[in-house]
Write a protein that holds these residues in place. Structure first.
Motif, mmCIF file in Angstrom:
data_model
loop_
_atom_site.group_PDB
_atom_site.id
_atom_site.type_symbol
_atom_site.label_atom_id
_atom_site.label_comp_id
_atom_site.label_asym_id
_atom_site.label_seq_id
_atom_site.Cartn_x
_atom_site.Cartn_y
_atom_site.Cartn_z
ATOM 1 N N UNK A 24 18.446 21.231 -4.412
ATOM 2 C CA UNK A 24 17.446 20.167 -4.411
ATOM 3 C C UNK A 24 17.712 19.485 -5.666
ATOM 4 N N UNK A 25 18.068 19.958 -6.820
ATOM 5 C CA UNK A 25 18.199 19.323 -8.267
ATOM 6 C C UNK A 25 19.244 18.380 -8.268
ATOM 7 N N UNK A 26 20.399 19.120 -7.581
ATOM 8 C CA UNK A 26 21.838 18.321 -7.674
ATOM 9 C C UNK A 26 21.765 17.079 -6.693
ATOM 10 N N UNK A 27 21.037 17.162 -5.873
ATOM 11 C CA UNK A 27 20.970 15.973 -4.763
ATOM 12 C C UNK A 27 19.863 14.988 -5.249
ATOM 13 N N UNK A 28 19.110 15.224 -6.311
ATOM 14 C CA UNK A 28 17.868 14.452 -6.737
ATOM 15 C C UNK A 28 17.059 14.376 -5.627
ATOM 16 N N UNK A 29 16.481 15.204 -4.997
ATOM 17 C CA UNK A 29 15.335 15.248 -4.093
ATOM 18 C C UNK A 29 14.061 15.376 -4.561
ATOM 19 N N UNK A 30 13.025 14.550 -4.213
ATOM 20 C CA UNK A 30 11.479 14.644 -4.725
ATOM 21 C C UNK A 30 10.687 15.659 -3.997
ATOM 22 N N UNK A 31 11.148 16.065 -2.800
ATOM 23 C CA UNK A 31 10.393 17.093 -2.209
ATOM 24 C C UNK A 31 11.127 18.157 -1.257
ATOM 25 N N UNK A 32 10.972 19.285 -1.223
ATOM 26 C CA UNK A 32 11.544 20.231 -0.481
ATOM 27 C C UNK A 32 10.861 20.253 1.232
ATOM 28 N N UNK A 33 11.389 20.328 2.179
ATOM 29 C CA UNK A 33 10.830 20.475 3.512
ATOM 30 C C UNK A 33 11.390 21.507 4.255
ATOM 31 N N UNK A 34 10.449 22.281 4.974
ATOM 32 C CA UNK A 34 10.787 23.213 5.797
ATOM 33 C C UNK A 34 9.703 23.290 7.031
ATOM 34 N N UNK A 35 9.859 24.440 7.885
ATOM 35 C CA UNK A 35 9.027 24.785 9.000
ATOM 36 C C UNK A 35 7.872 25.936 8.556
ATOM 37 N N UNK A 36 6.732 25.726 9.248
ATOM 38 C CA UNK A 36 5.784 26.720 8.991
ATOM 39 C C UNK A 36 6.241 28.016 9.147
ATOM 40 N N UNK A 37 7.072 28.331 10.142
ATOM 41 C CA UNK A 37 7.802 29.663 10.428
ATOM 42 C C UNK A 37 8.742 30.182 9.275
ATOM 43 N N UNK A 38 9.170 29.330 8.633
ATOM 44 C CA UNK A 38 9.945 29.865 7.535
ATOM 45 C C UNK A 38 8.974 30.047 6.304
ATOM 46 N N UNK A 39 7.793 28.961 6.083
ATOM 47 C CA UNK A 39 7.147 28.984 4.981
ATOM 48 C C UNK A 39 6.160 30.686 4.917
ATOM 49 N N UNK A 40 5.903 30.969 6.209
ATOM 50 C CA UNK A 40 5.122 32.175 6.087
ATOM 51 C C UNK A 40 5.980 33.389 5.450
ATOM 52 N N UNK A 41 7.410 33.242 5.391
ATOM 53 C CA UNK A 41 8.145 34.227 4.888
ATOM 54 C C UNK A 41 8.510 34.285 3.477
ATOM 55 N N UNK A 42 7.791 33.297 3.050
ATOM 56 C CA UNK A 42 8.135 32.835 1.621
ATOM 57 C C UNK A 42 7.006 32.579 0.684
ATOM 58 N N UNK A 43 5.723 32.450 1.380
ATOM 59 C CA UNK A 43 4.589 32.100 0.615
ATOM 60 C C UNK A 43 4.263 32.745 -0.429
ATOM 61 N N UNK A 44 4.340 33.905 -0.525
ATOM 62 C CA UNK A 44 3.829 34.800 -1.569
ATOM 63 C C UNK A 44 4.918 35.087 -2.567
ATOM 64 N N UNK A 45 6.140 34.678 -2.255
ATOM 65 C CA UNK A 45 7.230 35.056 -3.061
ATOM 66 C C UNK A 45 7.534 34.226 -4.222
ATOM 67 N N UNK A 46 7.541 33.052 -4.108
ATOM 68 C CA UNK A 46 8.007 32.202 -5.262
ATOM 69 C C UNK A 46 6.845 30.912 -5.554
ATOM 70 N N UNK A 47 7.332 30.371 -6.646
ATOM 71 C CA UNK A 47 6.595 29.218 -7.256
ATOM 72 C C UNK A 47 7.683 28.043 -6.937
ATOM 73 N N UNK A 48 7.389 27.048 -6.324
ATOM 74 C CA UNK A 48 8.470 26.069 -5.978
ATOM 75 C C UNK A 48 8.628 24.810 -7.227
ATOM 76 N N UNK A 49 9.802 24.350 -7.231
ATOM 77 C CA UNK A 49 9.917 23.546 -8.400
ATOM 78 C C UNK A 49 9.649 22.228 -8.274
ATOM 79 N N UNK A 50 9.565 21.869 -7.155
ATOM 80 C CA UNK A 50 9.001 20.480 -6.692
ATOM 81 C C UNK A 50 7.982 20.475 -5.638
ATOM 82 N N UNK A 51 7.530 19.542 -4.800
ATOM 83 C CA UNK A 51 6.427 19.624 -3.912
ATOM 84 C C UNK A 51 7.255 20.168 -2.469
ATOM 85 N N UNK A 52 6.639 21.006 -1.922
ATOM 86 C CA UNK A 52 7.261 21.654 -0.593
ATOM 87 C C UNK A 52 6.275 21.381 0.531
ATOM 88 N N UNK A 53 6.882 20.463 1.614
ATOM 89 C CA UNK A 53 6.167 19.943 2.706
ATOM 90 C C UNK A 53 6.632 20.857 3.780
#
Length: 378
Positions: free
Chosen positions: A325-354
């Protein structure tokens, strides 16, 4: 091992002829053995040598005949909401695939409180519990035992089975079979040479067929020369409905909601992503379809990491996502709801997550489908 798995997955989706004395032919031989076992099992259930247990309430199954990606979980949500509107009390049963409670079974949610984390419930049952606040969700590989638990604890009018077309141990009143309108039968081969879970004769068990992703022309005219579709010898006069996947932004996790000037909870439309530089990742059955969905939102995809379905993300995976994300200069990360539920309580996102989710729409078939369900339950 991962290279072999990738090669098998590529062959499963290959529509070419099986070459003699090749890896494809080896998988074809295994698929013949698997075909024989499934045919014998289905025959034993049909002749009632193996018995299907019945529950003291109506049971509706949402399933398919191919591996993954037809929209069973969004359809389960749609069905539950429809049944609630019709005045029924509903409980959802799911296998809880790859969850810690898959073998032992258990209550994910009582409709008010969620008792299991995604690693125990499985990603899809947890997502169902999150989205359907008033509906109990139960998991267990043995759906008959899970159904008995549901009846004992919640006394439902109807039980909805998520992904249970092949689970013949529990009798059902309505079998809804989902078929991807692009490739309803994959390459027509049985696992592991193809993506079919059963021989096509299994379609005879279906009570109604739902063509998913019907918003664009089918990719394979041979499989779907027109509507409803070919193979009418297996479908007969049973109803066929068209449905559509409607993607939407279900959540935006702000890196710094105060500094950004946006409220913590807000509704976002498709314009939110237009012309934004995003880095995407997903671990679902059809990652390429998710990529096409993002392209339709009009965002600029700077990079995309694709993982297998139900993937359990490691710390190294997350580090790779953040670094990319940092290397490619993205201003948001994007994923599916199904993926998000596996990660929601694990991490703090460095930029906006859609987070992108899917709704089911029946379009012009909505009234006809509702009538079919209401009349079938009468």
């Amino acid at each position: 091992m991962s290279n072999i798995k990738q090669k098998i997955e590529a062959i499963m989706r290959d529509e070419g002829n099986t070459r003699f004395l090749s890896f494809e032919s080896f998988l074809f031989v295994i698929s013949l053995l698997y075909w024989g076992i499934i045919k014998l099992r289905n025959f034993l259930y049909k002749k009632e040598i193996l018995k299907s247990g019945r529950l003291p309430c109506k049971v509706i199954s949402v399933g398919n005949v191919t591996v993954g990606g037809t929209g069973k979980t969004p359809m389960t949500i749609y069905m539950t909401e429809l049944l609630n509107r019709l005045g029924y009390k509903v409980v959802i049963l799911s296998r809880g695939y790859k969850g810690g409670a898959e073998k032992t079974g258990g209550i994910v949610s009582d409709g008010r409180t969620i008792f299991m984390e995604p690693d125990m419930a499985g990603d899809e049952p947890f997502m169902l519990a999150e989205k359907l606040k008033n509906t109990p969700v139960i998991v267990g590989k043995n759906r008959l035992e899970a159904g008995m638990l549901a009846v004992e604890k919640f006394k439902p009018d109807i039980i909805v089975l998520d992904d249970a077309f092949q689970h013949l141990k529990l009798a059902r009143d309505i079998n809804l079979v989902l078929l991807d309108s692009h490739r309803p039968f994959g390459n027509t081969h049985i696992l592991p040479r193809g993506t079919l879970r059963e021989p096509l004769s299994a379609l005879l068990r279906g009570d109604a067929f739902i063509l998913t992703r019907s918003d664009s022309p089918p990719l394979n005219p041979y499989d779907l020369p027109g509507l409803p579709f070919s193979r009418t010898d297996l479908i007969g006069n049973k109803p066929v409905f068209r449905s559509f996947h409607v993607p939407y932004i279900c959540n935006v996790v702000r890196q710094n909601p105060v500094a950004s000037g946006y409220p913590v909870s807000v509704s976002y439309d498709a314009e939110f992503l237009k012309n934004r530089n995003v880095f995407a990742f997903s671990g679902i059955a059809k990652n390429d379809d998710f990529q096409r969905t993002l392209e339709a939102f009009g965002c600029r995809i700077t990079g995309f990491l694709k993982f297998p379905d139900h993937y359990q993300y490691s710390d190294n995976d997350l580090s790779e996502i953040f670094h990319s994300t940092q290397e490619l200069n993205a201003d948001a990360i994007i994923t599916t709801e199904k993926d998000y539920v596996r990660l929601v309580r694990r991490i703090t996102w460095p930029i906006d997550l859609v987070v992108i989710s899917i709704k089911i729409s029946f379009g012009d078939d909505d009234d006809a489908f509702t009538r079919f369900i209401a009349q079938s339950l009468y």
